[in-house]
Design a protein around this motif. Sequence first.
Motif, mmCIF file in Angstrom:
data_model
loop_
_atom_site.group_PDB
_atom_site.id
_atom_site.type_symbol
_atom_site.label_atom_id
_atom_site.label_comp_id
_atom_site.label_asym_id
_atom_site.label_seq_id
_atom_site.Cartn_x
_atom_site.Cartn_y
_atom_site.Cartn_z
ATOM 1 N N HIS A 42 0.845 -1.198 0.000
ATOM 2 C CA HIS A 42 0.000 0.000 0.000
ATOM 3 C C HIS A 42 0.874 1.239 0.000
ATOM 4 O O HIS A 42 1.967 1.223 0.586
ATOM 5 C CB HIS A 42 -0.865 0.058 1.264
ATOM 6 N N ALA A 44 0.877 4.869 1.612
ATOM 7 C CA ALA A 44 0.197 5.698 2.621
ATOM 8 C C ALA A 44 1.245 6.556 3.312
ATOM 9 O O ALA A 44 2.032 6.062 4.127
ATOM 10 C CB ALA A 44 -0.535 4.822 3.638
ATOM 11 N N GLN A 49 -1.166 11.297 4.561
ATOM 12 C CA GLN A 49 -2.356 10.419 4.620
ATOM 13 C C GLN A 49 -2.397 9.631 5.930
ATOM 14 O O GLN A 49 -2.533 8.407 5.910
ATOM 15 C CB GLN A 49 -2.315 9.444 3.450
ATOM 16 N N GLU A 51 -4.646 9.206 8.190
ATOM 17 C CA GLU A 51 -5.879 8.435 8.454
ATOM 18 C C GLU A 51 -5.905 7.158 7.616
ATOM 19 O O GLU A 51 -6.296 6.097 8.100
ATOM 20 C CB GLU A 51 -7.131 9.286 8.167
ATOM 21 N N LYS A 52 -5.443 7.276 6.364
ATOM 22 C CA LYS A 52 -5.378 6.094 5.491
ATOM 23 C C LYS A 52 -4.432 5.064 6.107
ATOM 24 O O LYS A 52 -4.714 3.862 6.142
ATOM 25 C CB LYS A 52 -4.895 6.511 4.095
ATOM 26 N N LEU A 53 -3.295 5.542 6.597
ATOM 27 C CA LEU A 53 -2.311 4.648 7.222
ATOM 28 C C LEU A 53 -2.951 3.881 8.380
ATOM 29 O O LEU A 53 -2.823 2.665 8.493
ATOM 30 C CB LEU A 53 -1.103 5.470 7.694
ATOM 31 N N LYS A 54 -3.665 4.614 9.234
ATOM 32 C CA LYS A 54 -4.321 3.993 10.385
ATOM 33 C C LYS A 54 -5.284 2.890 9.937
ATOM 34 O O LYS A 54 -5.310 1.797 10.507
ATOM 35 C CB LYS A 54 -5.096 5.077 11.149
ATOM 36 N N ARG A 55 -6.065 3.187 8.904
ATOM 37 C CA ARG A 55 -7.052 2.197 8.415
ATOM 38 C C ARG A 55 -6.360 0.944 7.900
ATOM 39 O O ARG A 55 -6.784 -0.175 8.179
ATOM 40 C CB ARG A 55 -7.900 2.810 7.286
ATOM 41 N N ILE A 56 -5.268 1.128 7.170
ATOM 42 C CA ILE A 56 -4.563 -0.032 6.611
ATOM 43 C C ILE A 56 -3.989 -0.892 7.741
ATOM 44 O O ILE A 56 -4.099 -2.120 7.725
ATOM 45 C CB ILE A 56 -3.442 0.419 5.642
#
Length: 162
Positions: A42, A44, A49, A51-56
């Motif tokens: 991914h 991120a 990003q 928030e994207k990192l956290k989700r992944i």
Amino acid sequence: MPAKKKPEAARVVILLGSKSDLPVMEGMYPLLERFGLSWELHVASAHRQPEKLKRIVRGAEKAGTEIFVAAAGMAAHLPGVLASMTAKPVIGVPISAGPLAGVDALLSIVQMPPGVPVATVAIGSAGAKNAACLAARILALGDKKVAAALDAYIKELARGGK
Ligand code: RP5
């Protein structure tokens, strides 16, 4: 009704700070495949990003990922921020991406405060390959197939292979 089979988690999740890190990190693929390690990748950025990192990371943790590899250049905070979000091993790969040729990223990644380790490998393509080898060495502790593939690779190196 038969239980739904959980989709298989990638054993290794690779995170990049930018798409521009991809050409270097692609050097991991043949080794991960050789060691029989499933992986996913991914992009991120820790800075752009978060928030994207956290989700992944949350998704990977839930799925059962065992090792994270994070590559970034310049003020490379991605591996350290990632290590703050998981207790799984994090391997950091410094990328040469600016006028300081990766030394900036190396120092950013390696100088983690006590209690939040990032296993830092070499700058650039040697680091990408060693990230795959280190992931295999960790997973080989509990997996005979990975241990055998790693052993064969090490023997090949001893015979002069690369
Ligand atoms: C870091 O900044 C990235 O990991 C990359 O190595 C570097 C430059 O990023 P781009 O400007 O190419 O997206 O965050």
